[in-house]
Design a protein around this motif. Structure first.
Motif, mmCIF file in Angstrom:
data_model
loop_
_atom_site.group_PDB
_atom_site.id
_atom_site.type_symbol
_atom_site.label_atom_id
_atom_site.label_comp_id
_atom_site.label_asym_id
_atom_site.label_seq_id
_atom_site.Cartn_x
_atom_site.Cartn_y
_atom_site.Cartn_z
ATOM 1 N N UNK A 9 0.837 -1.190 0.000
ATOM 2 C CA UNK A 9 0.000 0.000 0.000
ATOM 3 C C UNK A 9 0.875 1.244 0.000
ATOM 4 N N UNK A 10 0.427 2.273 -0.724
ATOM 5 C CA UNK A 10 1.090 3.576 -0.717
ATOM 6 C C UNK A 10 0.079 4.616 -0.256
ATOM 7 N N UNK A 11 0.497 5.501 0.627
ATOM 8 C CA UNK A 11 -0.392 6.544 1.136
ATOM 9 C C UNK A 11 -0.826 7.459 -0.005
ATOM 10 N N UNK A 46 -0.096 14.282 -1.156
ATOM 11 C CA UNK A 46 0.974 14.854 -1.972
ATOM 12 C C UNK A 46 0.555 15.036 -3.429
ATOM 13 N N UNK A 47 -0.222 14.081 -3.965
ATOM 14 C CA UNK A 47 -0.621 14.135 -5.374
ATOM 15 C C UNK A 47 -2.064 14.571 -5.582
ATOM 16 N N UNK A 48 -2.786 14.813 -4.490
ATOM 17 C CA UNK A 48 -4.207 15.125 -4.613
ATOM 18 C C UNK A 48 -4.655 16.000 -3.449
ATOM 19 N N UNK A 49 -5.133 17.206 -3.777
ATOM 20 C CA UNK A 49 -5.695 18.129 -2.784
ATOM 21 C C UNK A 49 -7.062 18.548 -3.301
ATOM 22 N N UNK A 50 -8.086 18.367 -2.469
ATOM 23 C CA UNK A 50 -9.439 18.666 -2.935
ATOM 24 C C UNK A 50 -10.329 19.052 -1.760
ATOM 25 N N UNK A 51 -11.389 19.783 -2.089
ATOM 26 C CA UNK A 51 -12.469 20.074 -1.153
ATOM 27 C C UNK A 51 -13.637 19.163 -1.484
ATOM 28 N N UNK A 52 -14.412 18.811 -0.486
ATOM 29 C CA UNK A 52 -15.619 18.014 -0.690
ATOM 30 C C UNK A 52 -16.767 18.977 -0.971
ATOM 31 N N UNK A 53 -17.414 18.804 -2.110
ATOM 32 C CA UNK A 53 -18.559 19.632 -2.467
ATOM 33 C C UNK A 53 -19.739 19.197 -1.593
ATOM 34 N N UNK A 134 -6.761 2.615 -10.647
ATOM 35 C CA UNK A 134 -6.142 2.033 -9.462
ATOM 36 C C UNK A 134 -7.218 1.584 -8.463
ATOM 37 N N UNK A 135 -6.828 0.667 -7.589
ATOM 38 C CA UNK A 135 -7.668 0.259 -6.460
ATOM 39 C C UNK A 135 -7.177 0.975 -5.210
ATOM 40 N N UNK A 136 -8.109 1.260 -4.311
ATOM 41 C CA UNK A 136 -7.800 1.987 -3.088
ATOM 42 C C UNK A 136 -8.490 1.328 -1.901
ATOM 43 N N UNK A 137 -7.915 1.488 -0.724
ATOM 44 C CA UNK A 137 -8.521 1.068 0.537
ATOM 45 C C UNK A 137 -8.301 2.185 1.546
ATOM 46 N N UNK A 138 -9.130 2.204 2.574
ATOM 47 C CA UNK A 138 -8.923 3.207 3.613
ATOM 48 C C UNK A 138 -9.260 2.646 4.983
ATOM 49 N N UNK A 139 -8.736 3.320 5.974
ATOM 50 C CA UNK A 139 -9.045 3.051 7.375
ATOM 51 C C UNK A 139 -9.709 4.302 7.911
ATOM 52 N N UNK A 140 -10.807 4.125 8.645
ATOM 53 C CA UNK A 140 -11.559 5.273 9.112
ATOM 54 C C UNK A 140 -11.655 5.384 10.610
ATOM 55 N N UNK A 141 -12.053 6.579 11.039
ATOM 56 C CA UNK A 141 -12.363 6.846 12.445
ATOM 57 C C UNK A 141 -13.584 7.760 12.468
ATOM 58 N N UNK A 142 -14.538 7.413 13.306
ATOM 59 C CA UNK A 142 -15.752 8.223 13.492
ATOM 60 C C UNK A 142 -15.522 9.148 14.663
ATOM 61 N N UNK A 153 -3.351 3.655 -1.864
ATOM 62 C CA UNK A 153 -3.370 3.003 -3.172
ATOM 63 C C UNK A 153 -2.855 1.586 -2.990
ATOM 64 N N UNK A 154 -3.546 0.618 -3.597
ATOM 65 C CA UNK A 154 -3.078 -0.758 -3.599
ATOM 66 C C UNK A 154 -2.087 -0.879 -4.755
ATOM 67 N N UNK A 155 -0.820 -1.135 -4.428
ATOM 68 C CA UNK A 155 0.234 -1.217 -5.456
ATOM 69 C C UNK A 155 0.283 -2.598 -6.093
#
Length: 155
Positions: A9-11, A46-53, A134-142, A153-155
């Motif tokens: 995995x890559x952040x 590093x490669x993606x900066x965005x606001x949530x609409x 690409x495929x992606x996974x995440x870990x969350x916190x509520x 990113x799944x490498x």
């Protein structure tokens, strides 16, 4: 049969979503349903900066054991004005007393429960086309009034 090594995995980015209180349609034939409006947020990497609409939704199904299945659709607008659709399915589960604390909007240590998603990105932007492939996974916190994810990113 050939055994392949596990992918690495890559952040990609950290994402924070701000959310409204749940709308509670109640128990349907599918399960106990909740709809949570996403009111904003941001994604920083590093490669993606965005606001949530504002205006996305998290359609949740709560299983009998309290496990939550997420179905989320949001729209991202990058710092250079590209639009990216983001959807993800996720699962949040744990011991009943931990899930009850989360339902009461308490802050709970993320090591006390399992919260993972599988984001999918879709964009027409040539600059961000790599997200489509690409495929992606995440870990969350509520957290009270928001949700944070670390996306990989799944490498």
């Amino acid at each position: 049969m050939r055994h392949l090594s596990a992918p690495s995995l890559s952040f990609l980015a950290d994402m924070e979503l701000t959310v409204e209180g749940a709308h509670l349609p109640g128990k349907t034939p599918i399960g106990n349903r909740r709809v949570i409006r996403v009111t904003g947020g941001s994604l920083q990497g590093e490669k993606l900066i965005a606001e949530v609409v504002p205006g996305g939704d998290d359609w949740i199904t709560v299983r009998e054991d309290g496990t939550i299945i997420q179905d989320v659709r949001i729209l991202l607008k990058t710092d250079d004005e590209a639009l990216i659709l983001m959807t993800y399915r996720g699962i949040r589960t744990g011991e009943p007393e931990v899930l009850k604390r989360l339902d009461h909007n308490e802050e709970v240590d993320p090591d006390e429960y399992y919260f993972r998603t599988s984001p999918v990105f879709e964009t027409a932007s040539p600059k961000y086309d790599w997200l489509n492939r690409r495929l992606f996974v995440s870990k969350g916190i509520r957290l009270p009034g928001k949700v944070n994810y670390s996306i990989y990113t799944v490498d």
